[in-house]
Write a protein that holds these residues in place. Structure first.
Motif, PDB file in Angstrom:
ATOM      1  N   MET B  93       0.893  -1.141  -0.021  1.00 12.88           N
ATOM      2  CA  MET B  93       0.005   0.063   0.088  1.00 12.88           C
ATOM      3  C   MET B  93       0.832   1.299  -0.216  1.00 12.88           C
ATOM      4  SD  MET B  93      -2.816  -1.523   2.950  1.00 12.88           S
ATOM      5  CE  MET B  93      -4.186  -0.084   2.606  1.00 12.88           C
ATOM      6  N   SER B  94       0.277   2.377  -0.317  1.00 14.78           N
ATOM      7  CA  SER B  94       1.091   3.474  -0.309  1.00 14.78           C
ATOM      8  C   SER B  94       1.475   4.067   0.999  1.00 14.78           C
ATOM      9  CB  SER B  94       0.520   4.417  -1.308  1.00 14.78           C
ATOM     10  OG  SER B  94      -0.576   5.362  -0.561  1.00 14.78           O
ATOM     11  N   LEU B  96       0.848   6.839   2.236  1.00 16.08           N
ATOM     12  CA  LEU B  96      -0.109   7.697   2.688  1.00 16.08           C
ATOM     13  C   LEU B  96      -1.233   6.967   3.163  1.00 16.08           C
ATOM     14  CD1 LEU B  96      -1.044  10.916   2.827  1.00 16.08           C
ATOM     15  CD2 LEU B  96      -2.260  10.405   1.043  1.00 16.08           C
ATOM     16  N   GLU B  97      -1.729   5.633   2.475  1.00 14.95           N
ATOM     17  CA  GLU B  97      -2.711   4.757   2.802  1.00 14.95           C
ATOM     18  C   GLU B  97      -2.214   3.894   4.103  1.00 14.95           C
ATOM     19  OE1 GLU B  97      -4.737   2.923  -1.098  1.00 14.95           O
ATOM     20  OE2 GLU B  97      -2.705   2.714  -0.842  1.00 14.95           O
ATOM     21  N   GLU B 148       5.163   3.120  -2.720  1.00 14.48           N
ATOM     22  CA  GLU B 148       4.715   2.078  -2.154  1.00 14.48           C
ATOM     23  C   GLU B 148       5.611   1.944  -0.910  1.00 14.48           C
ATOM     24  OE1 GLU B 148       5.343  -2.148  -3.840  1.00 14.48           O
ATOM     25  OE2 GLU B 148       3.520  -1.189  -4.825  1.00 14.48           O
TER      26      GLU B 148
END
Lengths: 327, 261, 426
Positions: B93-94, B96-97, B148
């Motif tokens: 996931m990124s 930020l995520e 990522e």
């Protein structure tokens, strides 16, 4: 109730034979899981391949008259050995091609590959069977098909007499022999110790100069050879085989492995017998017990329910080993 | 005043007693450290507090509320967040995520609202993204927000774990070897960050750390574990000169020579 | 060198892309319209959707163009010849499988849970409609209320999805508590069990009519208009599919979607961030299953006959192959994978088989029937699973994280607000 008691001796005998088959197949699941933490979906198909290889050898030898020149027991033994070598090599090949490249991949990916292997095997066996015989359902003659009567009624009049195929006794004998041999091998021999070490902790084992790859190959060979041998016993016992017998049977054997505690060899043997006897009991008595509502066609549902129940209440199995994840 | 208290805490793995009857109270709003040689049971101690393991005996209380047999996600809700020794980011996931996952308990959108795309849900998401970005700024990772998580360098991954834990808005923050694998510059930044978090966010911080310099600089209270037992507690000065601690770390001979960094 | 510069020009110019795509659509749709039956032309026409995906237009334009292609161009082009219904049947089946694969993708791709008995939920949906849209339900509900009229179909779409969701939860509740790899084998078993149960539930009370199956299922009815032909069902399928895709895209980038992925990536960390494991997994199971159930209702209505043989292990595996081939967790990938596999199944393999049969009937070559391509599904699917697992675990179109723009996140304010914790807690 009387009906149930009456058929009990036969149920027990058939259940033992089936249970022995489950038990030996369960060993293959449990050994591979113990070492790689991978459900080897293809194991049921390896069992099925063993059944086909054995039957093919039997039919070929009977065709050439070779079979007649050997005593049946030697011939039986020979068939089993050939099937074991074949499936053992097959298991090693599968490990090399499909599992080894994925050893560090996420579990999901290895499971998908394992599932793919089992589908490929089903179809390849179907091709060959269909090409040679025109039909993928193959019947084989039984070497020890004669039946004898077991006068259980002489023990108590509640029991009915049971019949036993000679092959049933062979299955029980062979299964016990294989299981004892494996148990001694794993617990006493140098390679067995290495196997247990790798199962405990692969990295540490490799630091202790254990050749981990060799141990894994050996595990696959032994597990698959046991599966193949069981395939021959199965074909001899039930007479008819098809490329899809490995699927449901494999699942029940896996249930047996879970019941006994996955990774636990003695547990798998015990689990196999329990599942076999319960299944036979269910298949002959479900109809009576439910007043005809549910019959023998639900025996697979029954086996599956056992799997679910074990997973809910005792996921580590009856004799499981504690699994802890390093956090 | 104590915010988190453990009493006669015990955890066994088969024959091995990983944590054996530990008593300790972590004072509110201050920085404490749990130290000890490898295998002393420090990480197990954290796993017991955060509900990943169930203790075999003893009590754990947050503000007087028992945490024993409470599920990990509920413990997060009660106000304890953590980082992990072996980094456990949501790798694909990124960045930020990852931080937005940490906000889970503070977001309200349910399934129907999400599917129908109500304005309220969109607004909440937008706010969450902004806030996650501010958290990244706080730990100094804002440049990487679209990358990522697994592609970050090691030190940055540790910082991201901190940002993700902050997103939970905890009262107590547990840091499991936050400086492991960091170079001296990164360690210095981290030291400053930890101090800033304590001061600005009024957090209670508990850290496990092998870097004694960092521990002695930051921690006001130190709990020393060895073989699962508490062998000492106190301020940095007292711990530095405690013969039992020196013995546990360096063996018996070191005690006579009186060395310890 | 030459190729590279062409590629750059193409990537740079949107009008060039639009022109080429339009030309492609005109040529292929013209071919489909004019030729009596050309599988190749039809496949190329469907391929225009893939080209559209790779163009540089904004999402809004892409969706609008896809809508025009699916609702106007494809139905019109297919209507030209005698194969109209055959084309539309394939297209409708494609849509059904795309929706199912998107459902499974939630479970396998987003949440990382291997469900190998997914067709069970399709069966639940199909039987939910099948039982009540035939006289079957009269066997266990007194009176002769059944079959329900075709107008009930529209409610049953939701009901089928709901029932499948309930079954998903019932299966998930016990199983999701244990370790992940057991899930695979339990769902595998569950798929078989559901089939066995449907196959035997003609007694003690006849609920499913057993192996005989249910026939004469009522066709859907919309204000007196009856849907009976594939080209009519096609529009129902596209309608549901649009809703499914819309929902999936929304979910993927939501609080729930993030928790699914977090659980997939690292269960322990996810829990420590306050995500309830079991509930999160159950939602994935239930939502995924409900997509499958909705399409089950459509399937039952379209076929007008269902029996347990439509819901076998091979079907479950087919859906898994679609997800793995397209790319686990990737919505465009799964749409592509599902379309490819459906077309492979319905068109390529059957066409190949009949071509080979024609050849061997004419005595050119002798292909034994054992090797007929339409029987080789297991081999083909097995190989796809193995090869993709080893060489391309991310599938044809890799799942990507949504990038957000700096402007949208870098709003005013620093963290924490000056008042300290009190402020960040609000």
């Amino acid at each position: 109730m009387n009906d149930i008691l009456h058929t009990l001796p036969q149920v027990l005998i058939d259940g033992l034979a089936l249970g022995a088959i489950y038990a030996v197949v369960a060993l293959g699941y449990t050994m591979v899981y113990g070492i790689l933490e991978l459900i080897n979906f293809a194991h049921g198909e390896i069992f099925m391949t063993g059944a086909f290889v054995g039957t093919a050898v039997l039919l070929a030898a009977q065709g050439t008259g070779l079979a007649a020149s050997l005593p049946p027991w030697l011939f039986y033994l020979l068939i089993m050995l050939i099937a074991m070598m074949f499936t053992g090599a097959l298991g090693v090949g599968i490990e090399r091609v499909a599992y080894r490249p994925l050893r560090k991949a996420p579990k999901l990916i290895s499971l998908i590959a394992a599932f793919g292997v089992s589908f490929v095997l089903q179809d390849v066996v179907r091709f060959i069977a269909e090409l040679r015989t025109g039909n993928y359902i193959v019947s084989s003659s039984s070497l020890y098909g004669e039946r004898m009567s077991l006068p259980a009624s002489s023990i108590s009049s509640l029991f009915g007499d049971a019949t036993v195929k000679t092959n049933t006794l062979i299955i029980l004998g062979a299964a016990l022999l294989l299981m004892v041999a494996l148990d001694r091998f794993v617990n006493r021999s140098k390679w067995g110790v290495a196997m247990r070490a790798v199962a405990q902790d692969r990295e540490t084992a490799s630091l202790m100069s254990i050749n981990v790859n060799k141990v894994i190959v050996l595990t696959f060979f032994i597990g698959s050879a046991l599966g193949g041998a069981t395939g021959v016993l199965f074909a001899q016992q039930y007479g008819t085989i098809d490329p899809y017998i490995g699927f449901i049977l494999g699942m029940k054997a896996f249930t047996a492995a879970v019941l006994g505690g996955i990774g636990n060899i003695r547990g798998a043997m015990f689990g196999g017998f329990v599942i076999g006897i319960l299944e036979m009991f269910a298949s002959s008595n479900l109809g009576t017990l439910t007043g005809g509502s549910f019959g023998a066609e639900y025996k697979d549902v029954f086996a599956f329910s056992i799997l679910i129940i074990v997973l809910i209440f005792k996921p580590e199995g009856l004799f499981g080993r504690a699994v802890k994840e390093k956090v | 005043m104590a915010i988190l208290t453990v009493a006669s805490l015990k955890k066994r793995f088969g024959g091995l007693v990983a944590v054996n009857g530990v008593d300790y109270s972590f004072p509110s709003g201050e920085i404490s450290a749990v130290i000890g040689p490898n295998g002393a049971g420090k990480t197990t101690f954290f796993n017991l507090i955060t509900g990943i393991y169930v203790p075999d005996g003893g009590r754990i209380e947050l503000d007087g509320k028992s945490l024993v047999r409470v599920k990990p996600h509920v413990i997060a809700k009660l106000g304890i967040a953590r980082t992990f020794q072996n980094i456990r980011l949501f790798g694909s996931m990124s960045v930020l995520e990852n931080v937005m996952v940490g906000m889970h308990i503070h977001l309200k959108s349910g399934t129907p609202g999400t599917i129908l795309g109500w304005g309220k849900v969109r607004h909440e998401e937008q706010e969450a993204r902004r806030k996650a970005y501010r958290l990244l700024q706080y730990v100094g990772l804002e440049r990487h927000f679209n990358e990522e998580a697994s592609s970050l360098p090691y030190g940055a991954q540790r910082k991201l774990e901190v940002a993700r834990a902050l997103a939970v808005q905890p009262k107590v923050l547990l840091l499991d070897e936050p400086a492991a694998g960091m170079n001296p510059r990164e360690t210095a930044e981290l030291t400053a960050l930890i101090r800033r978090m304590q001061r600005e966010l009024e957090l209670t911080i508990i850290l496990i750390e092998h870097d004694m310099k960092l521990v002695m600089q930051l921690a006001e209270h130190i709990l020393v574990l060895d073989h699962g037992e508490k062998i000492a507690e106190g301020g940095p000065a007292a711990i530095r000169n405690n013969p039992k601690v020196i013995e546990a770390y360096l063996g018996k001979n070191a005690v006579e020579e009186g060395v310890m960094a | 060198m030459e190729i590279n510069s062409t590629r750059e020009r193409l990537a740079g110019s949107k009008s060039l892309q639009a022109g080429l795509l339009a030309a492609f659509v005109v040529v292929t749709s013209g071919a489909v319209y004019l030729m009596d039956k050309s599988v190749l032309a039809f496949l190329l026409l469907l391929g225009s959707l893939l080209l559209l995906y790779y163009t540089g237009f904004s999402n809004g334009i892409k969706w609008a163009s896809a809508g025009i292609l699916l609702l106007l161009v494809i139905p019109f082009a297919a209507s030209g010849g005698s194969s109209h219904e055959a084309y539309m049947e394939v297209a409708a089946q494609c849509g059904i499988y795309v929706a199912m694969a998107l459902g499974l993708n939630i479970v396998v791709g987003f949440a990382g849970l291997l469900d190998m008995g997914f067709v069970a939920f399709f069966a639940v949906g199909a039987y939910t409609y099948g039982i009540f849209a035939t006289a079957q339900a009269n066997n266990f509900i007194p009176g002769s209320l059944f079959p329900l009229p075709g107008g009930s179909f529209w409610i049953f779409i939701l009901l089928g999805g709901f029932m499948a969701g309930i079954f998903g939860i019932l299966l998930g509740l016990p199983v999701l508590r244990v370790k992940g790899d057991y899930l695979a084998i339990v769902t595998l078993g569950f798929g078989e069990i559901i089939r066995i149960i449907f196959n035997n539930m003609e007694k003690p009370i006849n609920i499913t009519n057993g192996a005989m199956g249910l026939s004469s299922i009522q066709p859907p009815d919309l204000f007196g208009f009856k849907f009976t032909f594939p080209h009519q069902f096609y529009f129902i399928v596209i309608g549901i599919l649009a809703v499914v895709i819309f929902a999936v895209r929304r979910l993927e980038h939501s609080r729930l979607g993030r928790s699914w992925k977090a659980v997939r990536e690292n269960e322990i960390a996810a829990q420590s961030m306050g995500i309830p494991l079991i509930r999160t997994k159950l939602t994935a199971f239930a939502i995924g299953a409900s997509f499958s159930g909705m399409m089950g209702v459509v399937f039952a209505a379209k076929q007008t006959f269902i029996d347990p043989t439509s819901f076998t292990l091979v079907e479950s595996t087919t859906i898994l192959v679609m997800v793995v081939l397209g790319g686990m967790g990737s919505v465009p990938g799964v749409i592509l994978g599902a379309s490819l596999v459906t077309i492979l199944n319905l068109q390529v393999l059957t066409e190949l088989t009949s071509a080979l049969n024609a050849l061997s009937n004419n005595g050119y070559i002798g292909i034994p029937t054992a090797l007929s391509p339409s029987k080789m599904q297991r081999l083909i699917f097995g190989l796809i699973l193995i090869l993709f697992a080893i060489f391309r675990p991310n599938g044809l179109i890799r799942a990507r994280n949504r990038k957000v723009s700096l402007e949208s996140v870098a709003g005013s304010g620093v963290y924490p607000a000056p008042a300290g914790r009190a402020a960040i807690r609000k």
